[in-house]
Design an enzyme around this catalytic site. Sequence first.
Site, PDB file in Angstrom:
ATOM      1  N   SER A  44     120.727  24.226 140.732  1.00 46.69           N
ATOM      2  CA  SER A  44     120.463  25.381 141.590  1.00 46.69           C
ATOM      3  C   SER A  44     120.022  24.932 142.974  1.00 46.69           C
ATOM      4  O   SER A  44     120.561  25.378 144.000  1.00 46.69           O
ATOM      5  CB  SER A  44     119.363  26.261 140.982  1.00 46.69           C
ATOM      6  OG  SER A  44     119.773  26.796 139.749  1.00 46.69           O
ATOM      7  N   ARG A  70     112.921  27.819 147.682  1.00 47.94           N
ATOM      8  CA  ARG A  70     112.496  28.553 146.486  1.00 47.94           C
ATOM      9  C   ARG A  70     112.643  30.065 146.681  1.00 47.94           C
ATOM     10  O   ARG A  70     112.924  30.788 145.732  1.00 47.94           O
ATOM     11  CB  ARG A  70     111.057  28.172 146.098  1.00 47.94           C
ATOM     12  CG  ARG A  70     110.657  28.696 144.728  1.00 47.94           C
ATOM     13  CD  ARG A  70     109.418  28.014 144.173  1.00 47.94           C
ATOM     14  NE  ARG A  70     109.742  26.773 143.521  1.00 47.94           N
ATOM     15  CZ  ARG A  70     110.005  26.666 142.208  1.00 47.94           C
ATOM     16  NH1 ARG A  70     109.981  27.728 141.437  1.00 47.94           N
ATOM     17  NH2 ARG A  70     110.294  25.502 141.682  1.00 47.94           N
ATOM     18  N   HIS A 112     116.177  30.722 146.051  1.00 52.00           N
ATOM     19  CA  HIS A 112     116.365  30.629 144.603  1.00 52.00           C
ATOM     20  C   HIS A 112     115.950  31.926 143.913  1.00 52.00           C
ATOM     21  O   HIS A 112     116.671  32.454 143.062  1.00 52.00           O
ATOM     22  CB  HIS A 112     115.536  29.435 144.090  1.00 52.00           C
ATOM     23  CG  HIS A 112     115.648  29.187 142.623  1.00 52.00           C
ATOM     24  ND1 HIS A 112     114.614  29.467 141.750  1.00 52.00           N
ATOM     25  CD2 HIS A 112     116.644  28.688 141.871  1.00 52.00           C
ATOM     26  CE1 HIS A 112     114.997  29.136 140.520  1.00 52.00           C
ATOM     27  NE2 HIS A 112     116.215  28.663 140.561  1.00 52.00           N
TER      28      HIS A 112
END
Lengths: 222, 222
Positions: free
Chosen positions: B23, B46, B49
Amino acid sequence: MTPVPPTRRYDYVTDGLEIYRRSFGTIRDEADLRDFAPDLVTVATRIIHGAGDVDIVSALAATHDLVATARGALEAGAPIFTDSHMLASGVTRRRLPADNDVICTLREESVPELARQWGTTRAAAAVSLWGPRLEGAVVAIGNAPTALFHLLELILDGGPRPAAIVGMPVGFIGSAESKVALAEHRLPDGSQIPWLVVHGRRGGSAMAASALNALANESELA
Amino acid sequence: MTPVPPTRRYDYVTDGLEIYRRSFGTIRDEADLRDFAPDLVTVATRIIHGAGDVDIVSALAATHDLVATARGALEAGAPIFTDSHMLASGVTRRRLPADNDVICTLREESVPELARQWGTTRAAAAVSLWGPRLEGAVVAIGNAPTALFHLLELILDGGPRPAAIVGMPVGFIGSAESKVALAEHRLPDGSQIPWLVVHGRRGGSAMAASALNALANESELA
């Protein structure tokens, strides 16, 4: 000590109901929902509201019977199963029609060891603990593609069948594919378990919670 | 009854660490993070993500000292205050450097009555209950613009000053404006409390939780 309100320094709407009304008014003005059945429009509107993005509607898809089936199951007392505690926490309990249980098994004691033994994620292993109450339940996956794949595999193995599946895992690895798998999933008789997805990489607990809150109760407010 | 794993029917990655690695690899390949300082790159990664969307980076802005200040505060034991239980639930406790308290006051008994008396939302009234522990704390707003405006007003009135503010309320009414207000907010000496925002309508508990989890710990995995 009794708190006192601060001096107002900014110009903003403070009435919660008015915020809801204006928000949904803006969404109706901007979002193209002509292709959606009326009962799905209210769900789509709330997902847009949770996402803060009218464009999410282009990724939204559902079976024609999704809203009626999920709402009927919840009105009859069906539990809600989720893949994350964050998603469970996002369900507005006062919107639930039958004080429905909202269940996440991710922190059950056996989950880490099952995940290790099976070579899968904890989110997927946790789905195997849903057991017979999964039959007729409403499922929402807002985080882990592996949990959605695992659920579909359990059903194909003849396991309990939920009444409806909200498939909104998020992310870059397996997320889009898991939602295609849900949309193409068929029972042995060729029928589908009613489903709702946000195709592609987007999704997440916030959108999935918005979907559950809309399925639980058609009211736009609160 | 001991659960058994289902028959594998789909081709998907089941190793949690491998999912994280791939990812973040995809995000690094696709996202343009050249304009971000190295410590903000990990936070931006993040948030991408959590959002499942590399384009969110175009809305991301922060002060240069945001990451160091927020992380330092958390390492020193500062509490985290959030405007929603969903956001609090999204904080990965094992990432916290000092077993930090994560506090949401939205369900405190006095909140509905304070909101009524003050003519504001419960989310805003709840901010007034944060009290002296707000001094030096890390705040994250992932839902209610009114909570962010209320916080800024409390600070302008001379109230406790948090160490850092993650401003990611979501929605169509006041959300974008509240984030502009945070980015333009100044203390009497002209300085700013370090902040991080996702400008515009988008934001939400999932993105705000991603931000907190990145600020708590620079590790990409888990």
